[in-house]
Design an enzyme around this catalytic site. Structure first.
Site, PDB file in Angstrom:
ATOM      1  N   GLY A 111       8.589   6.781  -3.313  1.00 50.41           N
ATOM      2  CA  GLY A 111       9.368   6.641  -2.096  1.00 50.41           C
ATOM      3  C   GLY A 111       9.702   5.222  -1.696  1.00 50.41           C
ATOM      4  O   GLY A 111      10.079   4.381  -2.517  1.00 50.41           O
ATOM      5  N   ILE A 112       9.565   4.945  -0.407  1.00 49.40           N
ATOM      6  CA  ILE A 112       9.903   3.635   0.142  1.00 49.40           C
ATOM      7  C   ILE A 112       9.045   2.545  -0.491  1.00 49.40           C
ATOM      8  O   ILE A 112       9.536   1.450  -0.790  1.00 49.40           O
ATOM      9  CB  ILE A 112       9.732   3.649   1.672  1.00 49.40           C
ATOM     10  N   GLY A 113       7.771   2.821  -0.703  1.00 48.46           N
ATOM     11  CA  GLY A 113       6.887   1.822  -1.297  1.00 48.46           C
ATOM     12  C   GLY A 113       7.331   1.420  -2.688  1.00 48.46           C
ATOM     13  O   GLY A 113       7.376   0.228  -3.022  1.00 48.46           O
ATOM     14  N   SER A 173       8.055   4.511  12.273  1.00 48.67           N
ATOM     15  CA  SER A 173       9.004   5.618  12.163  1.00 48.67           C
ATOM     16  C   SER A 173       9.774   5.748  13.466  1.00 48.67           C
ATOM     17  O   SER A 173       9.266   5.367  14.541  1.00 48.67           O
ATOM     18  CB  SER A 173       8.269   6.927  11.870  1.00 48.67           C
ATOM     19  N   THR A 202       0.858  -1.187   0.000  1.00 43.70           N
ATOM     20  CA  THR A 202       0.000   0.000   0.000  1.00 43.70           C
ATOM     21  C   THR A 202       0.896   1.239   0.000  1.00 43.70           C
ATOM     22  O   THR A 202       1.987   1.241   0.567  1.00 43.70           O
ATOM     23  CB  THR A 202      -0.946   0.031   1.206  1.00 43.70           C
ATOM     24  N   GLY A 203       0.425   2.293  -0.652  1.00 48.24           N
ATOM     25  CA  GLY A 203       1.259   3.477  -0.774  1.00 48.24           C
ATOM     26  C   GLY A 203       2.537   3.162  -1.527  1.00 48.24           C
ATOM     27  O   GLY A 203       3.626   3.585  -1.135  1.00 48.24           O
ATOM     28  N   GLY A 204       2.397   2.445  -2.638  1.00 51.37           N
ATOM     29  CA  GLY A 204       3.570   1.938  -3.331  1.00 51.37           C
ATOM     30  C   GLY A 204       3.964   2.674  -4.590  1.00 51.37           C
ATOM     31  O   GLY A 204       4.780   2.161  -5.359  1.00 51.37           O
ATOM     32  N   TYR A 230       1.944  12.969  14.648  1.00 46.74           N
ATOM     33  CA  TYR A 230       2.381  11.965  13.679  1.00 46.74           C
ATOM     34  C   TYR A 230       3.090  10.814  14.382  1.00 46.74           C
ATOM     35  O   TYR A 230       2.828   9.637  14.111  1.00 46.74           O
ATOM     36  CB  TYR A 230       3.309  12.635  12.662  1.00 46.74           C
TER      37      TYR A 230
END
Length: 252
Positions: free
Chosen positions: A21-23, A140, A16-18, A153
Site C-alpha cells: 500500500g502507501i508504505g 486519515s 513502518t508498515g512498508g 478507528y
C-alpha cells in the site's frame, strides 16, 4: 503525477508498515530519489515481496506495536545507517466495527497499534534523527469526519494527529520537522482488512466515491508523492502541517 525534482541521495529512511500500500509506494518513491530505505512489517512473505519489487530496498520483520521490537528496531537502524533522516510511521490497522460489536481487548489493541506504537517509535528513534530530518505520521480523513463503524478507528487517527502537533516543538528543538498526512479513500489492500462483508464493503466504497468532489479513489502513489515532498528539502520550512490527500472529501 510527480512533484518537482529533489534528490535524496545519501539520506536514510525508515517506513513502518512498508510492505504494501502507501508504505510500499513511499518506499519505491524514496528509493528512486536516492535514499537508502528500510521498511518494516509483521509478514515476512510480504517483506520479501517488497524487496523483490523495489531493488535496493531493505526490510526487517518488526511489530510496530511491540515495545521490545521497537527497541530492537532502533538498534538495527543505528547499526545499518548510523542515523536517520526520514521516519514515516505508517503501520496501523483499519477495523470498521460498530459500537455494539467492540470488545474491550480489541479496542485496546487498536490503540496499541495505531497510537501507542507510533508514539513509542518516535521516542525510540528520536536520538537517531539527524538535524534537518523529517517525521511523517499517517493519519486519515476520518480523524475529522468519522461515523458509524469508523468511529473508533477515526479516534485513533485523531489522537495521532494530536501527537504530531504536540511534538512539533520537542522535535523542532533538534532541527527535526514533524508533519501529518491524512489520506481519504485510497485504493490499497487496507480496504480488505476492514472486517466488513464483501457486499457491505462494496456499497461503502461506492458511497464514499460518490461523496468525493473529484469522483474517484486516490492511489497509493499519490499519497507517496505528498509524503516524499514533506520528507524532502522542498519542505524545509514545513512543520506541524496536516495535509489532506482526499480529493476534496472533507471540504465544507
Amino acid at each position: 503525477m510527480t512533484t518537482a525534482s529533489y534528490d535524496l541521495t545519501g539520506k536514510t529512511a525508515l517506513i513502518t508498515g512498508g510492505s504494501t500500500g502507501i508504505g510500499l509506494a513511499t518506499a519505491r518513491l524514496l528509493t528512486a530519489r536516492g535514499a537508502r530505505v528500510l521498511v518494516t512489517g509483521r509478514n515476512q512473505g510480504r517483506l520479501d515481496a517488497a524487496m523483490e519489487a523495489v531493488p535496493g530496498l531493505e526490510a526487517v520483520a518488526s511489530d510496530a506495536a511491540d515495545p521490545g521490537d521497537i527497541a530492537t528496531l532502533a538498534g538495527d537502524v543505528k547499526a545499518r545507517f548510523g542515523g536517520l533522516d526520514i521516519l514515516v510511521l505508517n503501520a496501523g490497522i483499519t477495523p470498521f466495527t460498530p459500537l455494539e460489536e467492540w470488545e474491550a481487548g480489541a479496542f485496546t489493541d487498536l490503540y496499541d497499534i495505531n497510537v501507542r506504537g507510533p508514539w513509542l517509535g518516535v521516542q525510540a528513534l528520536r536520538p537517531l534523527l539527524r538535524e534537518g530530518g523529517s517525521v511523517v505520521l499517517i493519519s486519515s480523513v476520518v480523524a475529522t469526519r468519522a461515523s458509524g463503524p469508523t468511529t473508533a478507528y477515526g479516534s485513533t487517527k485523531a489522537a495521532l494527529a494530536a501527537l504530531g502537533r504536540g511534538l512539533v516543538r520537542e522535535l523542532g528543538a533538534q532541527g527535526v520537522r514533524i508533519n501529518t498526512v491524512s489520506p481519504g479513500m485510497i485504493d490499497t489492500p487496507a480496504w480488505d482488512k476492514t472486517g466488513l462483508p464483501d457486499d457491505v464493503l462494496s456499497n461503502v466504497k461506492d458511497a464514499v466515491v460518490a461523496s468525493i468532489p473529484l469522483a474517484r479513489k486516490g492511489t497509493a502513489e499519490e499519497v507517496a508523492e505528498v509524503i516524499g515532498f514533506l520528507a524532502s528539502p522542498a519542505a524545509a520550512y514545513v512543520s506541524g502541517a496536516d495535509l489532506l490527500v482526499d480529493g476534496g472529501a472533507v471540504a465544507p
